[in-house]
Scaffold this motif. Structure first.
Motif, mmCIF file in Angstrom:
data_model
loop_
_atom_site.group_PDB
_atom_site.id
_atom_site.type_symbol
_atom_site.label_atom_id
_atom_site.label_comp_id
_atom_site.label_asym_id
_atom_site.label_seq_id
_atom_site.Cartn_x
_atom_site.Cartn_y
_atom_site.Cartn_z
ATOM 1 N N TYR A 248 0.707 -1.221 -0.021
ATOM 2 C CA TYR A 248 -0.050 -0.032 0.012
ATOM 3 C C TYR A 248 0.874 1.157 -0.015
ATOM 4 O O TYR A 248 2.021 1.079 0.565
ATOM 5 N N ALA A 249 0.214 2.208 -0.476
ATOM 6 C CA ALA A 249 0.933 3.622 -0.366
ATOM 7 C C ALA A 249 0.146 4.304 0.502
ATOM 8 O O ALA A 249 -1.031 4.638 0.076
ATOM 9 N N LEU A 250 0.786 4.638 1.608
ATOM 10 C CA LEU A 250 0.156 5.480 2.727
ATOM 11 C C LEU A 250 0.338 6.916 2.667
ATOM 12 O O LEU A 250 1.462 7.332 2.392
ATOM 13 N N SER A 251 -0.615 7.654 2.593
ATOM 14 C CA SER A 251 -0.451 9.299 2.565
ATOM 15 C C SER A 251 -1.594 9.886 3.372
ATOM 16 O O SER A 251 -2.479 9.370 3.685
ATOM 17 N N GLY A 252 -1.163 11.124 4.082
ATOM 18 C CA GLY A 252 -2.153 11.766 5.035
ATOM 19 C C GLY A 252 -2.131 11.130 6.284
ATOM 20 O O GLY A 252 -3.334 10.914 6.690
ATOM 21 N N PHE A 253 -1.261 10.754 7.010
ATOM 22 C CA PHE A 253 -1.191 10.055 8.068
ATOM 23 C C PHE A 253 -0.593 10.962 9.253
ATOM 24 O O PHE A 253 0.273 11.611 8.867
ATOM 25 N N ASP A 254 -1.025 10.437 10.435
ATOM 26 C CA ASP A 254 -0.218 10.919 11.542
ATOM 27 C C ASP A 254 0.906 9.888 12.238
ATOM 28 O O ASP A 254 0.582 8.995 12.130
ATOM 29 N N VAL A 255 1.898 10.364 12.804
ATOM 30 C CA VAL A 255 2.910 9.762 13.211
ATOM 31 C C VAL A 255 2.878 10.030 14.908
ATOM 32 O O VAL A 255 3.063 11.061 14.980
ATOM 33 N N SER A 256 3.068 8.978 15.588
ATOM 34 C CA SER A 256 3.302 9.416 17.021
ATOM 35 C C SER A 256 4.212 8.083 17.758
ATOM 36 O O SER A 256 4.512 7.439 17.075
ATOM 37 N N ARG A 257 4.851 8.842 18.711
ATOM 38 C CA ARG A 257 5.794 7.915 19.289
ATOM 39 C C ARG A 257 5.193 6.667 20.042
ATOM 40 O O ARG A 257 3.886 6.815 20.298
ATOM 41 N N SER A 258 5.942 5.533 20.119
ATOM 42 C CA SER A 258 5.345 4.373 20.727
ATOM 43 C C SER A 258 5.012 4.608 22.317
ATOM 44 O O SER A 258 5.760 5.297 22.828
ATOM 45 N N ASN A 259 3.998 3.781 22.555
ATOM 46 C CA ASN A 259 3.525 3.860 23.815
ATOM 47 C C ASN A 259 4.486 2.895 24.799
ATOM 48 O O ASN A 259 4.495 1.662 24.230
ATOM 49 N N SER A 260 5.278 3.313 25.484
ATOM 50 C CA SER A 260 6.427 2.312 26.211
ATOM 51 C C SER A 260 5.687 1.268 27.050
ATOM 52 O O SER A 260 6.407 0.326 27.380
ATOM 53 N N ASN A 261 4.493 1.258 27.004
ATOM 54 C CA ASN A 261 3.749 0.229 27.844
ATOM 55 C C ASN A 261 3.478 -1.101 27.023
ATOM 56 O O ASN A 261 3.060 -2.132 27.518
ATOM 57 N N PHE A 262 3.653 -0.744 25.409
ATOM 58 C CA PHE A 262 3.382 -1.936 24.396
ATOM 59 C C PHE A 262 4.724 -1.940 23.596
ATOM 60 O O PHE A 262 5.461 -1.062 23.584
ATOM 61 N N CYS A 263 4.973 -3.231 23.088
ATOM 62 C CA CYS A 263 5.998 -3.458 22.282
ATOM 63 C C CYS A 263 5.445 -4.286 21.374
ATOM 64 O O CYS A 263 4.464 -5.325 21.327
ATOM 65 N N LEU A 264 6.093 -4.332 20.174
ATOM 66 C CA LEU A 264 5.746 -5.233 18.861
ATOM 67 C C LEU A 264 6.394 -6.802 19.451
ATOM 68 O O LEU A 264 7.242 -6.635 20.033
#
Length: 92
Positions: free
Chosen positions: A76-92
């Motif tokens: 997918y080509a993503l555009s017009g989105f917001d970027v935020s820092r990761s919540n330190s309570n969760f991890c991938l």
């Protein structure tokens, strides 16, 4: 994937006007068990051409518009989105 797109590692917090090309690895529904399983969002894992992995999320209101367009393994080509820092309570 095209080189003219922004890499995920180069994204900064805030509104992004660039385009990022990503592969959708997995997506799932995030539900609030304290509110009877109410849908909070559709969460996903996204991967770019340099193998940078990020988590994405579509809120419960907007998921109606995008949910039927999601297919694991698709690009997918993503555009017009917001970027935020990761919540330190969760991890991938």
């Amino acid at each position: 994937m095209a080189n003219s797109c922004t890499l995920l590692a180069d994204l900064k917090a805030g509104r992004c006007s660039n385009t990022a090309e990503v592969r959708l690895l997995r997506f799932w529904e995030a539900r609030n068990v304290k509110k009877g399983g109410e849908l909070m969002s559709v969460d996903m894992l996204l991967l770019d051409e340099k193998s940078t992995l990020i988590q994405g999320s579509i809120g419960s209101i907007r998921q109606l518009r995008f949910r039927n367009r999601l297919s694991e393994g698709s690009v997918y080509a993503l555009s017009g989105f917001d970027v935020s820092r990761s919540n330190s309570n969760f991890c991938l």
